[in-house]
Design a protein around this motif. Structure first.
Motif, mmCIF file in Angstrom:
data_model
loop_
_atom_site.group_PDB
_atom_site.id
_atom_site.type_symbol
_atom_site.label_atom_id
_atom_site.label_comp_id
_atom_site.label_asym_id
_atom_site.label_seq_id
_atom_site.Cartn_x
_atom_site.Cartn_y
_atom_site.Cartn_z
ATOM 1 N N ILE A 65 8.961 3.391 -3.736
ATOM 2 C CA ILE A 65 8.962 4.829 -3.464
ATOM 3 C C ILE A 65 9.586 5.015 -2.088
ATOM 4 O O ILE A 65 9.165 4.365 -1.122
ATOM 5 C CB ILE A 65 7.527 5.411 -3.491
ATOM 6 C CG1 ILE A 65 6.886 5.185 -4.860
ATOM 7 C CG2 ILE A 65 7.518 6.905 -3.185
ATOM 8 C CD1 ILE A 65 5.819 4.138 -4.887
ATOM 9 N N ILE A 70 7.643 11.888 0.837
ATOM 10 C CA ILE A 70 7.395 11.651 -0.587
ATOM 11 C C ILE A 70 6.369 10.533 -0.727
ATOM 12 O O ILE A 70 5.469 10.609 -1.574
ATOM 13 C CB ILE A 70 8.718 11.345 -1.328
ATOM 14 C CG1 ILE A 70 9.595 12.611 -1.316
ATOM 15 C CG2 ILE A 70 8.467 10.882 -2.758
ATOM 16 C CD1 ILE A 70 10.996 12.431 -1.886
ATOM 17 N N TYR A 74 2.714 10.707 -2.487
ATOM 18 C CA TYR A 74 2.391 9.712 -3.514
ATOM 19 C C TYR A 74 1.045 9.047 -3.202
ATOM 20 O O TYR A 74 0.190 8.912 -4.075
ATOM 21 C CB TYR A 74 3.513 8.669 -3.584
ATOM 22 C CG TYR A 74 3.259 7.555 -4.563
ATOM 23 C CD1 TYR A 74 2.764 6.317 -4.135
ATOM 24 C CD2 TYR A 74 3.513 7.736 -5.927
ATOM 25 C CE1 TYR A 74 2.514 5.290 -5.041
ATOM 26 C CE2 TYR A 74 3.269 6.708 -6.838
ATOM 27 C CZ TYR A 74 2.779 5.487 -6.386
ATOM 28 O OH TYR A 74 2.540 4.474 -7.285
ATOM 29 N N ASP A 77 -1.718 11.320 -3.981
ATOM 30 C CA ASP A 77 -1.917 11.451 -5.426
ATOM 31 C C ASP A 77 -2.636 10.232 -6.020
ATOM 32 O O ASP A 77 -3.559 10.359 -6.809
ATOM 33 C CB ASP A 77 -0.552 11.557 -6.150
ATOM 34 C CG ASP A 77 -0.001 12.968 -6.121
ATOM 35 O OD1 ASP A 77 1.213 13.139 -6.380
ATOM 36 O OD2 ASP A 77 -0.773 13.900 -5.838
ATOM 37 N N VAL A 78 -2.136 9.048 -5.670
ATOM 38 C CA VAL A 78 -2.631 7.820 -6.311
ATOM 39 C C VAL A 78 -4.026 7.420 -5.827
ATOM 40 O O VAL A 78 -4.883 7.044 -6.613
ATOM 41 C CB VAL A 78 -1.633 6.663 -6.092
ATOM 42 C CG1 VAL A 78 -2.218 5.338 -6.553
ATOM 43 C CG2 VAL A 78 -0.334 6.941 -6.825
ATOM 44 N N PRO B 90 2.116 10.347 -11.009
ATOM 45 C CA PRO B 90 2.477 10.346 -9.585
ATOM 46 C C PRO B 90 3.806 9.665 -9.272
ATOM 47 O O PRO B 90 4.554 10.134 -8.415
ATOM 48 C CB PRO B 90 1.320 9.590 -8.921
ATOM 49 C CG PRO B 90 0.171 9.768 -9.840
ATOM 50 C CD PRO B 90 0.729 9.824 -11.208
ATOM 51 N N TYR B 91 4.112 8.577 -9.969
ATOM 52 C CA TYR B 91 5.361 7.874 -9.692
ATOM 53 C C TYR B 91 6.554 8.704 -10.143
ATOM 54 O O TYR B 91 7.540 8.849 -9.421
ATOM 55 C CB TYR B 91 5.379 6.488 -10.345
ATOM 56 C CG TYR B 91 6.623 5.713 -10.020
ATOM 57 C CD1 TYR B 91 7.588 5.448 -10.987
ATOM 58 C CD2 TYR B 91 6.866 5.273 -8.716
ATOM 59 C CE1 TYR B 91 8.750 4.752 -10.663
ATOM 60 C CE2 TYR B 91 8.025 4.590 -8.386
ATOM 61 C CZ TYR B 91 8.964 4.329 -9.361
ATOM 62 O OH TYR B 91 10.120 3.660 -9.036
ATOM 63 N N ARG B 93 6.581 11.828 -10.412
ATOM 64 C CA ARG B 93 6.619 12.974 -9.512
ATOM 65 C C ARG B 93 7.368 12.609 -8.228
ATOM 66 O O ARG B 93 8.214 13.370 -7.746
ATOM 67 C CB ARG B 93 5.191 13.428 -9.183
ATOM 68 C CG ARG B 93 5.126 14.852 -8.699
ATOM 69 C CD ARG B 93 3.821 15.567 -8.932
ATOM 70 N NE ARG B 93 2.631 14.869 -8.586
ATOM 71 C CZ ARG B 93 1.619 14.671 -9.434
ATOM 72 N NH1 ARG B 93 1.692 15.120 -10.671
ATOM 73 N NH2 ARG B 93 0.547 14.033 -9.048
ATOM 74 N N ALA B 94 7.067 11.425 -7.713
ATOM 75 C CA ALA B 94 7.756 10.952 -6.503
ATOM 76 C C ALA B 94 9.259 10.837 -6.752
ATOM 77 O O ALA B 94 10.085 11.201 -5.903
ATOM 78 C CB ALA B 94 7.177 9.612 -6.060
ATOM 79 N N ARG B 97 10.890 14.304 -6.828
ATOM 80 C CA ARG B 97 11.044 14.827 -5.463
ATOM 81 C C ARG B 97 12.176 14.113 -4.734
ATOM 82 O O ARG B 97 12.942 14.734 -3.995
ATOM 83 C CB ARG B 97 9.733 14.650 -4.688
ATOM 84 C CG ARG B 97 8.640 15.612 -5.118
ATOM 85 C CD ARG B 97 7.344 15.323 -4.407
ATOM 86 N NE ARG B 97 6.328 16.306 -4.750
ATOM 87 C CZ ARG B 97 5.042 16.031 -4.887
ATOM 88 N NH1 ARG B 97 4.593 14.797 -4.706
ATOM 89 N NH2 ARG B 97 4.185 16.988 -5.197
ATOM 90 N N PHE B 98 12.269 12.812 -4.944
ATOM 91 C CA PHE B 98 13.325 12.021 -4.296
ATOM 92 C C PHE B 98 14.699 12.546 -4.701
ATOM 93 O O PHE B 98 15.566 12.804 -3.863
ATOM 94 C CB PHE B 98 13.190 10.544 -4.683
ATOM 95 C CG PHE B 98 14.308 9.680 -4.157
ATOM 96 C CD1 PHE B 98 15.445 9.438 -4.913
ATOM 97 C CD2 PHE B 98 14.225 9.122 -2.887
ATOM 98 C CE1 PHE B 98 16.488 8.661 -4.424
ATOM 99 C CE2 PHE B 98 15.255 8.338 -2.387
ATOM 100 C CZ PHE B 98 16.396 8.113 -3.156
#
Lengths: 231, 228
Positions: A65, A70, A74, A77-78, B90-91, B93-94, B97-98
Protein backbone atom coordinates in the motif's frame (compact mmCIF):
# COMPACT_ATOMS: atom_id res chain seq x y z
CA UNK A 1 -0.46 -10.91 14.16
CA UNK A 2 3.04 -12.08 13.32
CA UNK A 3 5.50 -9.22 13.04
CA UNK A 4 6.66 -10.29 9.59
CA UNK A 5 3.12 -9.98 8.22
CA UNK A 6 3.41 -6.23 8.45
CA UNK A 7 6.41 -4.42 7.06
CA UNK A 8 6.99 -0.74 6.58
CA UNK A 9 9.54 0.31 4.03
CA UNK A 10 10.80 3.77 4.87
CA UNK A 11 13.54 6.15 5.94
CA UNK A 12 13.90 7.88 9.30
CA UNK A 13 14.01 11.52 8.06
CA UNK A 14 10.82 11.25 6.00
CA UNK A 15 7.75 12.97 7.46
CA UNK A 16 5.58 10.74 5.25
CA UNK A 17 7.08 7.59 6.72
CA UNK A 18 6.51 9.10 10.17
CA UNK A 19 2.79 9.31 9.43
CA UNK A 20 2.62 5.58 8.80
CA UNK A 21 4.64 4.82 11.96
CA UNK A 22 2.38 6.95 14.15
CA UNK A 23 -0.75 5.27 12.73
CA UNK A 24 0.70 1.80 13.33
CA UNK A 25 1.65 2.82 16.88
CA UNK A 26 -1.85 4.13 17.62
CA UNK A 27 -3.24 0.73 16.67
CA UNK A 28 -0.49 -1.17 18.51
CA UNK A 29 0.48 -3.02 15.34
CA UNK A 30 3.65 -5.08 15.48
CA UNK A 31 5.65 -4.41 12.34
CA UNK A 32 9.07 -4.73 10.85
CA UNK A 33 10.69 -1.46 9.82
CA UNK A 34 12.86 -1.77 6.76
CA UNK A 35 15.17 1.19 6.28
CA UNK A 36 15.39 1.90 2.55
CA UNK A 37 18.92 2.02 1.20
CA UNK A 38 18.46 4.34 -1.82
CA UNK A 39 21.41 4.84 -4.20
CA UNK A 40 20.31 2.61 -5.74
CA UNK A 41 16.71 2.09 -4.72
CA UNK A 42 16.10 -1.42 -3.39
CA UNK A 43 14.43 -4.14 -5.44
CA UNK A 44 11.71 -4.27 -2.81
CA UNK A 45 10.92 -0.58 -3.28
CA UNK A 46 10.93 -0.80 -7.08
CA UNK A 47 8.68 -3.84 -7.02
CA UNK A 48 6.24 -2.67 -4.37
CA UNK A 49 5.88 0.90 -5.62
CA UNK A 50 6.63 0.73 -9.36
CA UNK A 51 4.54 3.82 -10.12
CA UNK A 52 6.30 6.35 -7.85
CA UNK A 53 9.28 4.37 -6.46
CA UNK A 54 8.84 6.29 -3.19
CA UNK A 55 8.60 5.56 0.50
CA UNK A 56 6.65 4.84 2.62
CA UNK A 57 5.28 1.52 1.45
CA UNK A 58 3.27 -0.61 3.84
CA UNK A 59 3.40 -4.28 3.04
CA UNK A 60 0.60 -6.26 4.66
CA UNK A 61 0.16 -9.96 3.87
CA UNK A 62 2.50 -9.38 0.93
CA UNK A 63 0.31 -6.65 -0.54
CA UNK A 64 1.83 -3.19 -0.92
CA UNK A 65 0.00 0.00 0.00
CA UNK A 66 1.54 3.30 -1.09
CA UNK A 67 1.05 7.01 -0.32
CA UNK A 68 1.26 8.01 3.34
CA UNK A 69 -2.30 9.26 3.89
CA UNK A 70 -3.73 6.25 2.09
CA UNK A 71 -1.62 4.03 4.37
CA UNK A 72 -2.95 5.87 7.45
CA UNK A 73 -6.56 5.30 6.33
CA UNK A 74 -5.81 1.65 5.53
CA UNK A 75 -4.32 1.11 9.01
CA UNK A 76 -7.42 2.75 10.52
CA UNK A 77 -9.69 0.44 8.49
CA UNK A 78 -7.85 -2.84 9.05
CA UNK A 79 -6.87 -2.48 12.71
CA UNK A 80 -10.05 -0.73 13.78
CA UNK A 81 -10.16 -2.52 17.13
CA UNK A 82 -6.44 -2.07 17.84
CA UNK A 83 -6.74 1.46 19.13
CA UNK A 84 -8.77 4.67 18.98
CA UNK A 85 -10.22 5.66 15.62
CA UNK A 86 -7.86 7.77 13.54
CA UNK A 87 -10.49 9.34 11.32
CA UNK A 88 -13.34 11.18 13.06
CA UNK A 89 -16.67 9.37 13.36
CA UNK A 90 -18.81 12.06 11.77
CA UNK A 91 -18.65 12.29 7.93
CA UNK A 92 -18.45 16.10 7.98
CA UNK A 93 -15.58 16.09 10.47
CA UNK A 94 -13.88 13.47 8.28
CA UNK A 95 -14.28 15.74 5.25
CA UNK A 96 -12.75 18.68 7.13
CA UNK A 97 -9.83 16.52 8.29
CA UNK A 98 -9.27 15.25 4.73
CA UNK A 99 -9.54 18.76 3.29
CA UNK A 100 -6.82 20.13 5.57
CA UNK A 101 -4.60 17.07 5.15
CA UNK A 102 -4.80 17.62 1.37
CA UNK A 103 -3.95 21.29 1.94
CA UNK A 104 -0.87 20.32 3.95
CA UNK A 105 0.32 18.05 1.13
CA UNK A 106 -0.62 20.24 -1.82
CA UNK A 107 0.27 23.69 -0.48
CA UNK A 108 2.09 23.84 2.85
CA UNK A 109 4.66 21.10 2.39
CA UNK A 110 5.73 22.06 -1.16
CA UNK A 111 6.18 25.70 -0.10
CA UNK A 112 8.24 24.72 2.92
CA UNK A 113 10.33 22.29 0.90
CA UNK A 114 11.09 24.87 -1.78
CA UNK A 115 12.54 27.45 0.61
CA UNK A 116 15.94 25.75 0.74
CA UNK A 117 16.28 25.78 -3.04
CA UNK A 118 14.83 29.26 -3.56
CA UNK A 119 16.56 31.30 -6.22
CA UNK A 120 17.10 34.69 -4.71
CA UNK A 121 15.92 36.58 -1.67
CA UNK A 122 12.59 37.61 -3.22
CA UNK A 123 11.51 34.06 -3.93
CA UNK A 124 12.67 32.96 -0.49
CA UNK A 125 10.60 35.69 1.17
CA UNK A 126 7.58 34.80 -0.97
CA UNK A 127 7.79 31.13 0.03
CA UNK A 128 8.26 31.94 3.71
CA UNK A 129 5.18 34.17 3.51
CA UNK A 130 3.26 31.30 1.88
CA UNK A 131 4.21 29.00 4.76
CA UNK A 132 3.24 31.67 7.31
CA UNK A 133 -0.14 32.12 5.64
CA UNK A 134 -0.68 28.39 5.56
CA UNK A 135 0.11 28.11 9.25
CA UNK A 136 -2.29 30.97 10.00
CA UNK A 137 -5.04 29.06 8.16
CA UNK A 138 -4.26 25.92 10.13
CA UNK A 139 -4.25 27.90 13.40
CA UNK A 140 -7.70 29.13 12.47
CA UNK A 141 -8.83 25.62 11.56
CA UNK A 142 -7.46 24.28 14.85
CA UNK A 143 -9.41 26.86 16.82
CA UNK A 144 -12.61 26.16 14.88
CA UNK A 145 -12.32 22.38 15.18
CA UNK A 146 -11.43 22.34 18.88
CA UNK A 147 -14.13 24.88 19.79
CA UNK A 148 -16.77 22.41 18.59
CA UNK A 149 -16.05 19.69 21.10
CA UNK A 150 -15.13 19.54 24.75
CA UNK A 151 -11.62 18.37 24.11
CA UNK A 152 -9.26 21.00 22.89
CA UNK A 153 -6.12 18.92 22.89
CA UNK A 154 -5.81 17.77 19.28
CA UNK A 155 -7.47 18.19 15.88
CA UNK A 156 -8.86 14.72 16.57
CA UNK A 157 -10.29 15.61 19.99
CA UNK A 158 -8.77 14.01 23.07
CA UNK A 159 -6.72 11.64 20.95
CA UNK A 160 -4.53 12.34 17.95
CA UNK A 161 -6.29 11.76 14.68
CA UNK A 162 -5.85 11.96 10.92
CA UNK A 163 -5.13 15.66 10.66
CA UNK A 164 -2.85 15.65 13.71
CA UNK A 165 -0.82 12.93 11.98
CA UNK A 166 -0.88 14.61 8.55
CA UNK A 167 0.29 17.97 9.87
CA UNK A 168 2.23 16.92 12.97
CA UNK A 169 4.57 14.74 10.91
CA UNK A 170 5.96 17.95 9.40
CA UNK A 171 6.88 19.56 12.73
CA UNK A 172 10.49 18.38 12.68
CA UNK A 173 11.06 19.85 9.24
CA UNK A 174 9.19 23.04 10.14
CA UNK A 175 11.60 23.50 13.03
CA UNK A 176 14.56 22.90 10.70
CA UNK A 177 13.12 25.55 8.38
CA UNK A 178 12.88 28.00 11.29
CA UNK A 179 16.54 27.41 12.11
CA UNK A 180 17.81 27.68 8.54
CA UNK A 181 15.73 30.78 7.69
CA UNK A 182 16.00 32.45 11.08
CA UNK A 183 12.24 33.09 10.91
CA UNK A 184 9.98 32.06 13.76
CA UNK A 185 7.02 30.39 12.07
CA UNK A 186 5.44 28.63 14.95
CA UNK A 187 5.23 30.24 18.36
CA UNK A 188 3.02 31.65 21.12
CA UNK A 189 2.79 34.98 19.33
CA UNK A 190 1.88 33.90 15.79
CA UNK A 191 0.23 30.54 16.36
CA UNK A 192 -0.51 30.01 20.06
CA UNK A 193 -3.04 27.23 19.51
CA UNK A 194 -0.70 25.29 17.23
CA UNK A 195 2.37 25.96 19.38
CA UNK A 196 0.70 24.26 22.36
CA UNK A 197 -0.75 21.52 20.16
CA UNK A 198 2.72 20.81 18.76
CA UNK A 199 4.16 20.20 22.21
CA UNK A 200 1.34 17.83 23.10
CA UNK A 201 1.63 16.03 19.76
CA UNK A 202 5.36 15.45 20.06
CA UNK A 203 4.95 14.18 23.61
CA UNK A 204 2.21 11.71 22.67
CA UNK A 205 2.98 8.05 23.28
CA UNK A 206 2.45 7.12 19.63
CA UNK A 207 4.76 9.90 18.43
CA UNK A 208 7.63 10.52 20.84
CA UNK A 209 9.70 7.44 20.06
CA UNK A 210 9.45 7.74 16.30
CA UNK A 211 9.63 11.51 15.78
CA UNK A 212 13.20 12.28 14.62
CA UNK A 213 15.11 14.82 16.71
CA UNK A 214 15.36 18.24 15.13
CA UNK A 215 19.16 18.39 15.44
CA UNK A 216 19.44 15.09 13.55
CA UNK A 217 17.17 16.39 10.79
CA UNK A 218 19.27 19.56 10.64
CA UNK A 219 22.45 17.51 10.20
CA UNK A 220 20.71 15.45 7.53
CA UNK A 221 19.54 18.61 5.75
CA UNK A 222 23.08 20.01 5.78
CA UNK A 223 24.42 16.77 4.26
CA UNK A 224 21.73 16.90 1.57
CA UNK A 225 22.53 20.53 0.73
CA UNK A 226 26.22 19.71 0.41
CA UNK A 227 25.42 16.86 -1.94
CA UNK A 228 23.06 18.96 -4.03
CA UNK A 229 25.11 22.16 -4.05
CA UNK A 230 26.57 23.06 -7.45
CA UNK A 231 30.28 22.43 -7.78
CA UNK B 1 -34.65 19.62 -0.93
CA UNK B 2 -32.70 22.72 -0.07
CA UNK B 3 -30.57 20.52 2.13
CA UNK B 4 -28.03 19.77 -0.58
CA UNK B 5 -26.55 22.40 -2.84
CA UNK B 6 -23.74 22.14 -5.33
CA UNK B 7 -21.81 25.23 -6.40
CA UNK B 8 -20.25 24.51 -9.77
CA UNK B 9 -19.95 25.04 -13.48
CA UNK B 10 -21.15 22.42 -15.96
CA UNK B 11 -17.99 22.59 -18.09
CA UNK B 12 -15.77 21.63 -15.19
CA UNK B 13 -15.18 17.89 -14.84
CA UNK B 14 -14.47 18.00 -11.09
CA UNK B 15 -18.00 19.44 -10.77
CA UNK B 16 -19.38 16.66 -13.02
CA UNK B 17 -17.83 14.15 -10.62
CA UNK B 18 -20.02 15.47 -7.83
CA UNK B 19 -23.18 15.40 -9.91
CA UNK B 20 -22.46 11.81 -10.88
CA UNK B 21 -21.88 10.84 -7.25
CA UNK B 22 -25.08 12.52 -6.04
CA UNK B 23 -27.20 11.09 -8.85
CA UNK B 24 -25.87 7.56 -8.32
CA UNK B 25 -26.87 7.86 -4.67
CA UNK B 26 -30.27 9.21 -5.64
CA UNK B 27 -29.67 12.46 -3.72
CA UNK B 28 -31.67 15.50 -4.75
CA UNK B 29 -29.70 18.68 -4.95
CA UNK B 30 -29.85 22.27 -6.09
CA UNK B 31 -27.23 23.29 -8.64
CA UNK B 32 -25.91 26.80 -8.08
CA UNK B 33 -24.24 27.82 -11.31
CA UNK B 34 -21.08 29.78 -10.67
CA UNK B 35 -19.57 32.42 -12.96
CA UNK B 36 -15.85 31.91 -12.41
CA UNK B 37 -14.99 35.29 -13.93
CA UNK B 38 -17.13 36.93 -11.26
CA UNK B 39 -17.06 34.69 -8.19
CA UNK B 40 -20.08 34.81 -5.92
CA UNK B 41 -19.96 35.74 -2.24
CA UNK B 42 -21.33 32.29 -1.48
CA UNK B 43 -18.39 30.58 -3.20
CA UNK B 44 -15.84 32.79 -1.48
CA UNK B 45 -17.47 32.22 1.92
CA UNK B 46 -17.87 28.48 1.38
CA UNK B 47 -14.35 27.89 0.07
CA UNK B 48 -12.26 30.80 1.35
CA UNK B 49 -9.01 28.81 1.09
CA UNK B 50 -9.14 27.98 -2.63
CA UNK B 51 -12.21 29.90 -3.92
CA UNK B 52 -12.77 27.05 -6.39
CA UNK B 53 -15.58 24.83 -7.57
CA UNK B 54 -17.00 22.33 -6.83
CA UNK B 55 -18.30 23.02 -3.33
CA UNK B 56 -20.99 20.86 -1.80
CA UNK B 57 -23.16 22.48 0.86
CA UNK B 58 -25.05 20.02 3.04
CA UNK B 59 -27.28 21.37 5.84
CA UNK B 60 -25.39 24.63 5.56
CA UNK B 61 -21.96 22.97 5.89
CA UNK B 62 -19.58 23.46 2.96
CA UNK B 63 -17.17 20.82 1.69
CA UNK B 64 -14.53 21.52 -0.97
CA UNK B 65 -12.16 19.39 -3.11
CA UNK B 66 -13.84 16.87 -5.40
CA UNK B 67 -12.18 13.74 -3.97
CA UNK B 68 -13.03 14.81 -0.42
CA UNK B 69 -16.63 15.54 -1.46
CA UNK B 70 -17.01 12.13 -3.13
CA UNK B 71 -15.93 10.32 0.05
CA UNK B 72 -18.32 12.51 2.05
CA UNK B 73 -21.20 11.61 -0.28
CA UNK B 74 -20.37 7.91 -0.03
CA UNK B 75 -20.22 8.01 3.77
CA UNK B 76 -23.28 10.19 4.30
CA UNK B 77 -25.74 8.43 1.99
CA UNK B 78 -25.12 4.78 2.61
CA UNK B 79 -28.55 3.43 3.51
CA UNK B 80 -31.59 2.57 1.36
CA UNK B 81 -29.63 0.11 -0.78
CA UNK B 82 -27.62 3.08 -1.99
CA UNK B 83 -24.87 1.91 -4.22
CA UNK B 84 -21.49 2.11 -2.53
CA UNK B 85 -18.97 4.24 -4.42
CA UNK B 86 -15.81 3.07 -2.69
CA UNK B 87 -15.01 -0.65 -2.39
CA UNK B 88 -15.90 -2.37 0.90
CA UNK B 89 -12.60 -4.19 1.20
CA UNK B 90 -9.89 -2.02 2.85
CA UNK B 91 -7.18 -3.05 0.40
CA UNK B 92 -9.40 -2.42 -2.63
CA UNK B 93 -10.32 0.90 -1.07
CA UNK B 94 -6.66 1.84 -0.67
CA UNK B 95 -6.05 0.97 -4.34
CA UNK B 96 -9.02 3.07 -5.49
CA UNK B 97 -7.70 6.06 -3.51
CA UNK B 98 -4.19 5.50 -4.86
CA UNK B 99 -5.32 5.53 -8.49
CA UNK B 100 -7.65 8.49 -7.92
CA UNK B 101 -4.70 10.49 -6.57
CA UNK B 102 -2.58 9.30 -9.49
CA UNK B 103 -5.21 10.47 -11.96
CA UNK B 104 -5.38 13.96 -10.47
CA UNK B 105 -1.66 14.38 -9.81
CA UNK B 106 -0.22 12.72 -12.90
CA UNK B 107 -2.76 12.06 -15.67
CA UNK B 108 -4.57 15.38 -15.59
CA UNK B 109 -1.32 17.35 -15.40
CA UNK B 110 0.46 15.36 -18.11
CA UNK B 111 -2.52 15.39 -20.50
CA UNK B 112 -2.95 19.12 -20.01
CA UNK B 113 0.78 19.61 -20.57
CA UNK B 114 0.73 17.55 -23.79
CA UNK B 115 -2.20 19.59 -25.02
CA UNK B 116 -0.72 22.98 -24.21
CA UNK B 117 2.80 22.28 -25.51
CA UNK B 118 3.45 23.63 -28.93
CA UNK B 119 5.15 21.82 -31.79
CA UNK B 120 8.54 20.24 -31.61
CA UNK B 121 10.58 18.16 -29.22
CA UNK B 122 8.88 19.63 -26.17
CA UNK B 123 5.47 18.53 -27.44
CA UNK B 124 6.70 15.05 -28.38
CA UNK B 125 8.13 14.57 -24.93
CA UNK B 126 4.93 15.83 -23.28
CA UNK B 127 2.80 13.47 -25.37
CA UNK B 128 5.04 10.54 -24.47
CA UNK B 129 4.71 11.42 -20.80
CA UNK B 130 0.93 11.60 -21.03
CA UNK B 131 0.74 8.26 -22.81
CA UNK B 132 2.91 6.72 -20.10
CA UNK B 133 0.59 7.87 -17.32
CA UNK B 134 -2.47 6.62 -19.21
CA UNK B 135 -0.86 3.22 -19.77
CA UNK B 136 -1.15 2.60 -16.02
CA UNK B 137 -4.92 3.09 -16.25
CA UNK B 138 -5.15 0.73 -19.23
CA UNK B 139 -3.58 -1.96 -17.02
CA UNK B 140 -6.02 -1.23 -14.19
CA UNK B 141 -9.16 -1.47 -16.34
CA UNK B 142 -8.11 -4.58 -18.23
CA UNK B 143 -10.63 -7.39 -17.79
CA UNK B 144 -13.16 -5.16 -16.05
CA UNK B 145 -16.24 -3.38 -17.27
CA UNK B 146 -15.75 -0.52 -14.83
CA UNK B 147 -12.94 0.28 -12.39
CA UNK B 148 -15.56 -0.44 -9.73
CA UNK B 149 -16.35 -3.87 -11.23
CA UNK B 150 -19.83 -4.46 -12.56
CA UNK B 151 -21.05 -1.09 -11.36
CA UNK B 152 -19.63 2.41 -11.63
CA UNK B 153 -17.59 3.33 -8.57
CA UNK B 154 -15.43 6.06 -7.11
CA UNK B 155 -12.52 5.50 -9.47
CA UNK B 156 -14.77 5.52 -12.55
CA UNK B 157 -16.16 8.86 -11.41
CA UNK B 158 -12.67 10.28 -10.87
CA UNK B 159 -11.45 8.95 -14.24
CA UNK B 160 -14.71 10.03 -15.93
CA UNK B 161 -13.16 13.08 -17.61
CA UNK B 162 -11.26 10.68 -19.88
CA UNK B 163 -14.52 9.58 -21.48
CA UNK B 164 -15.46 13.04 -22.76
CA UNK B 165 -13.33 16.01 -21.69
CA UNK B 166 -10.20 14.29 -22.96
CA UNK B 167 -11.37 14.26 -26.57
CA UNK B 168 -11.88 18.03 -26.41
CA UNK B 169 -8.34 18.47 -25.08
CA UNK B 170 -7.02 16.16 -27.79
CA UNK B 171 -8.75 18.24 -30.45
CA UNK B 172 -7.45 21.54 -29.09
CA UNK B 173 -3.97 20.16 -28.57
CA UNK B 174 -3.95 18.42 -31.94
CA UNK B 175 -2.94 15.16 -30.33
CA UNK B 176 -4.39 11.69 -29.93
CA UNK B 177 -3.82 9.92 -26.66
CA UNK B 178 -6.57 7.37 -26.07
CA UNK B 179 -7.75 5.39 -29.07
CA UNK B 180 -8.88 1.82 -29.72
CA UNK B 181 -5.46 0.76 -31.00
CA UNK B 182 -3.27 2.10 -28.25
CA UNK B 183 -5.58 1.65 -25.23
CA UNK B 184 -8.39 -0.73 -26.24
CA UNK B 185 -9.62 -1.38 -22.69
CA UNK B 186 -9.62 2.26 -21.63
CA UNK B 187 -11.31 3.22 -24.88
CA UNK B 188 -14.03 0.62 -24.32
CA UNK B 189 -14.47 1.69 -20.70
CA UNK B 190 -14.90 5.30 -21.85
CA UNK B 191 -17.67 4.37 -24.26
CA UNK B 192 -19.50 2.31 -21.61
CA UNK B 193 -19.11 5.00 -18.99
CA UNK B 194 -20.35 7.94 -21.04
CA UNK B 195 -23.37 5.99 -22.28
CA UNK B 196 -24.56 4.89 -18.84
CA UNK B 197 -27.19 6.70 -16.83
CA UNK B 198 -26.86 8.89 -14.83
CA UNK B 199 -23.45 9.81 -16.28
CA UNK B 200 -24.78 10.80 -19.68
CA UNK B 201 -27.37 13.07 -18.06
CA UNK B 202 -24.72 15.44 -16.73
CA UNK B 203 -22.59 16.00 -19.81
CA UNK B 204 -22.20 19.62 -20.87
CA UNK B 205 -22.45 20.56 -24.57
CA UNK B 206 -19.15 20.00 -26.38
CA UNK B 207 -18.90 23.61 -27.56
CA UNK B 208 -19.04 24.81 -23.94
CA UNK B 209 -16.16 22.53 -22.97
CA UNK B 210 -14.25 23.64 -26.08
CA UNK B 211 -14.67 27.29 -25.15
CA UNK B 212 -13.72 26.59 -21.52
CA UNK B 213 -10.50 24.74 -22.36
CA UNK B 214 -9.65 26.99 -25.28
CA UNK B 215 -9.55 29.97 -23.00
CA UNK B 216 -7.29 28.16 -20.55
CA UNK B 217 -4.90 26.85 -23.20
CA UNK B 218 -4.51 30.20 -24.92
CA UNK B 219 -3.87 31.85 -21.58
CA UNK B 220 -1.14 29.36 -20.65
CA UNK B 221 0.45 29.57 -24.10
CA UNK B 222 0.46 33.37 -23.96
CA UNK B 223 2.29 33.22 -20.63
CA UNK B 224 5.02 30.92 -21.95
CA UNK B 225 8.38 32.63 -22.48
CA UNK B 226 9.26 33.23 -26.10
CA UNK B 227 11.88 30.86 -27.41
CA UNK B 228 14.87 32.61 -28.94
Amino acid sequence: MAKSEVKLLGAWPSPFVLRARIALNIKSVDYEFLEETFQPKSQLLLQSNPVYKKIPVLIHENKPICESLIIVQYVDDVWSSGGPSILPADPYDRAIARFWATYVDDKLFPAMKSIAGAKGEEERKRLIKEVEEGLALLEDAFNKITSKGNNKLFFGGDQIGYLDIAFGSLLGWLRVTEITTGVKLFDQVNTPGLANWAERFCAHAAVKDVMPHTHKLLEFAKTLMTKLAPI
Amino acid sequence: MGEVKLIGTHQSFPCARIEWGLKIKGVEYEYLKEDLSNKSDLLIESNPVHKKVPVLIHKGNPIAESLVILEYIDETWKDNNAHSLLPQNPYERALARFWAKFIDEKCVISVWGACVAQEGEEKEKAVEGAIETLSHLEKQIKGKKFFGGEKIGYLDIVAGWLSYWLSVLEELGEIELVNAERFPCLHEWGKNFINTSPIKDCIPPREDVLAYFSFGINYVRSMAPNKA
